[in-house]
Design an enzyme around this catalytic site. Structure first.
Site, PDB file in Angstrom:
ATOM      1  N   ASP A 335       0.758  -1.105   0.014  1.00  0.00           N
ATOM      2  CA  ASP A 335       0.117   0.066   0.058  1.00  0.00           C
ATOM      3  C   ASP A 335       0.955   1.105  -0.102  1.00  0.00           C
ATOM      4  O   ASP A 335       1.789   1.386   0.847  1.00  0.00           O
ATOM      5  CB  ASP A 335      -0.833   0.101   1.186  1.00  0.00           C
ATOM      6  CG  ASP A 335      -1.865   1.038   1.382  1.00  0.00           C
ATOM      7  OD1 ASP A 335      -2.582   1.062   0.096  1.00  0.00           O
ATOM      8  OD2 ASP A 335      -2.083   1.672   2.203  1.00  0.00           O
ATOM      9  N   GLU A 364       1.538   0.172  -4.958  1.00  0.00           N
ATOM     10  CA  GLU A 364       1.349   1.576  -5.435  1.00  0.00           C
ATOM     11  C   GLU A 364       2.326   2.606  -5.652  1.00  0.00           C
ATOM     12  O   GLU A 364       2.939   2.891  -4.709  1.00  0.00           O
ATOM     13  CB  GLU A 364       0.073   2.331  -4.695  1.00  0.00           C
ATOM     14  CG  GLU A 364      -1.159   1.244  -4.436  1.00  0.00           C
ATOM     15  CD  GLU A 364      -2.175   2.072  -3.508  1.00  0.00           C
ATOM     16  OE1 GLU A 364      -3.385   2.301  -3.748  1.00  0.00           O
ATOM     17  OE2 GLU A 364      -1.843   2.368  -2.243  1.00  0.00           O
TER      18      GLU A 364
END
Ligand code: CA
Length: 654
Positions: A335, A364
């Site tokens: 994340d 990400e």
């Protein structure tokens, strides 16, 4: 005045600890506790019989050893005991906290647990092999939230076993049906995905594990204990061993079905800041700070962790190693990976390679705010070549397919935009340096190899594809929007790179927003674009949707099967793409040929509202798969073929 650290390099030089024995180690009859707490003047170990409440057994003084590591040994194994540390600082301030290295914990993650992991293995655990995935492009990833999968009664888990719904055990329930269609584990098998990516299953903060069905819900991006499991997914959060046994069972069930398990890991911030176990143990060390000692907020969640500090880097390494070896997981999704420094991520990759090079790693390539670290040293997408073996979510193909995520009305290729063809073509080449596209949309060329591009058009964030289409393609019929959805699926699954799908996307998942009574419904509030704490009404899978939209599901399934059937959809290097992928010039739609000495596929993506007649390459073909039918049509065709409005077709040379 706050006492914060100004010279981390010096602290790391003098105090960073390299041993692999932080936390609890049990060796024969001896149990050893070790904690890195260089600023403390005294540390105590507290032992309890329970995960909460007034049940202390004893408190032991720990002794300070090399590099600020405190330890204590007990001459018995003490399995089943819960524990905390009490830390005393020079200020004579005393703070009690859970161990950041706790690998098991009690209810709501307040106390660690000394667990006998080997005794919690499911039957046959040692003999179940990790599913193989030679190259990340062979994976088809399915993002799932544990609770969403089975919390709705439509999942088919019988009323007599209602307490399995929404849990680890429910996720892999077998033989369950909704009407005629499969659900839960049978659904995963039927769809043909290779990996599930579980939204965070490590312990998170905001659900009261005593009453997980009290109407509260969370995605789990509010991390509390990074090496422990979330208790609300277990049948008994009071007994810390239960969640371990049940999660291992989930992994075992998926592995037996040939499906790998990827964990969504949220190392980028701590849900609590001053009250996090990290800050309590070593104040101001594990987070990035700004000039005057304030916490930097690159995550948008109140703080950001400092992966470049050696002991947080080591923490990430130790945590990954633990999840992979103890739970046999098959990969990690990071994340807000843009907050982690490149060196750390490459070290993690090297470490995983030592265990199994097939372990997947991607994340990400962006942040949730301004980080307090040099942009050229962080895993931003634009630094992709510096961490070429770690994948990145491909927001270019995402926005190219359906339009920007922040403006609901914005359109992409499938919902009528004339300006997205180059983004789609780049996506088909996995955004690598594909020779024949040079000069068009060069800014979309960032992936080192196809494996680095995680292609998607729907994930847990933002509106579902179906909801986005409902608003952005309002002037189209529902039938046309279904075609758009299937076309989007074809682009994601038939592009080079790694396809990624969200649970339920394959049967038109929608997230209706809960509104206060009397609120008028508008385009902007009818669907939930950030459902992180929305109730089950919004988030749960309603399996009746699968039955209703079976035509869509069957296309997704057929696309996945087609992708698996030929290496031409899963090329490994930009050089292979140069040799085997050729775009045909068809003005305002996208067509391309994939061919080698044995096979030739011709793929047509028609986003126009009218039909087209398209020239096939030389030779005889048959319709392998199209928007209209998931089954091949064995009729020989050559020359020109008709492609219906808003649809895709794949022809294969005979
Ligand atoms: Ca929790």
């Amino acid at each position: 005045m706050k006492k914060y650290i100004t010279d981390y390099a010096k602290l790391d030089r003098e105090f960073a600890y390299y041993g692999d024995d932080l936390g609890v180690t049990v060796a024969g009859e001896i149990t050893r506790f070790k904690v890195w707490a260089p600023f403390c003047s005294c540390v105590y170990l507290n032992l309890y019989t329970g995960g909460e409440g007034d049940n202390k057994i004893q408190t032991l003084v720990m002794s300070r050893g090399e590099r600020g590591v405190w330890s204590v040994e007990l001459m018995h194994h003490c399995y089943g005991a819960y524990y905390t540390y009490t830390l005393e600082f020079e200020s004579s301030k005393r703070i009690e906290t859970i161990d950041i290295y706790a690998k098991a914990c009690g209810i709501n993650g307040e106390r660690g647990l000394v667990a006998d992991f080997a005794s919690l293995d499911p039957e046959g655990w040692e003999d179940i092999p990790r599913p193989r995935c030679e190259n990340p492009v062979d994976a088809v990833i399915y993002e799932c939230h544990v609770r969403d999968m089975s919390v709705d009664a439509s999942c088919g888990i019988p009323e007599s076993e209602w307490n399995k719904r929404g849990t680890f055990a429910g996720f892999t329930a077998e033989g369950t049906r909704c009407g005629k269609v499969t659900t839960c584990l049978d659904h995963l098998k039927e769809l043909g995905i290779t990996h599930v990516q579980l939204m965070p299953v490590a312990d998170y903060a905001t659900i009261n594990e005593k009453d997980p069905f009290s109407g509260k819900y969370n995605w789990g991006y509010d991390p509390k204990n990074y090496m422990c499991l979330e208790g609300s997914y277990s049948s008994d959060a009071e007994e810390g061993e239960v969640r371990i046994r049940e999660f291992k069972q989930l992994v075992a069930d998926l592995h037996r079905a040939g499906i790998g398990v990827i964990l969504d890991v949220v190392f980028n911030h701590t849900y609590f800041t001053e009250l996090s176990a990290f800050h309590k143990t070593v104040p101001y060390y594990y987070h990035r700070l700004r000039g005057h000692g304030e916490f930097s907020n690159g995550s948008g969640c109140g703080n950001e962790t400092a992966s470049e500090h050696l002991m947080f880097r080591k923490y990430m390494l130790d945590a990954l190693r633990f999840w992979v070896t103890e739970y046999k997981v098959d990969g990690f999704r990071f994340d807000l990976m843009g907050l982690h420094d490149i060196d750390t991520m490459n070290m993690l990759r090297d470490e995983m390679d030592k265990i199994d090079p097939q372990i997947l790693m991607y994340g990400e390539g962006w942040t949730g705010g301004e980080p307090a670290y040099a942009a050229d040293k962080l895993c931003y997408k634009w630094n992709s070549y510096s961490f070429g073996r770690i994948g990145l979510f491909n927001d270019n193909i995402r926005d190219g397919i359906k339009g920007g995520t922040f403006d609901l009305r914005n359109t992409g290729f499938v919902n009528g935009s004339d300006h997205a063809r180059n983004a789609i073509k780049r996506g088909i080449t996995a955004n690598t340096r594909y020779k024949r596209l040079q000069g068009t949309a060069d800014d979309l060329c960032w992936a080192f190899t196809p494996a680095q591009a995680i292609n998607y058009c729907e994930a847990h964030d933002n509106n579902t594809l179906w909801d986005k289409l409902a608003i952005s393609a309002k002037n189209y019929s529902e039938e046309e929007r279904r075609r758009m959805d299937k076309l989007a699926a074809a682009i994601v699954i038939l592009s080079q790179g790694v396809p990624f799908i969200q649970l339920g996307q394959d049967f038109l998942r929608s997230k209706p927003k809960v509104l206060p009574e009397g609120t008028p419904r508008t385009d902007n509030n009818i669907f939930d674009e950030n459902s992180y704490n929305a109730p089950d009404f919004t988030n749960s899978i309603k399996w009746g949707d699968k039955e209703r939209n079976l035509d869509v599901f069957l296309i997704y399934r057929a696309l996945i099967a087609l992708r698996k059937s030929s290496g031409l959809f899963r090329m490994r290097t930009p050089e292979e793409l140069d040799a085997h992928l050729h775009f045909h010039d068809n003005n305002d739609i996208v067509t391309f040929e994939l061919s080698d000495s044995e096979e030739c596929f011709f793929v047509i993506f028609n986003n126009r509202r009218d039909e087209r007649w398209i020239d096939l390459p030389y030779g005889n073909f048959y319709l392998r798969l199209s928007e209209e039918t998931p089954r091949p049509v064995y009729r020989t065709v050559s020359g020109k073929v008709r492609i219906p409005p808003i649809s895709f077709a794949v022809y294969k040379r005979l």
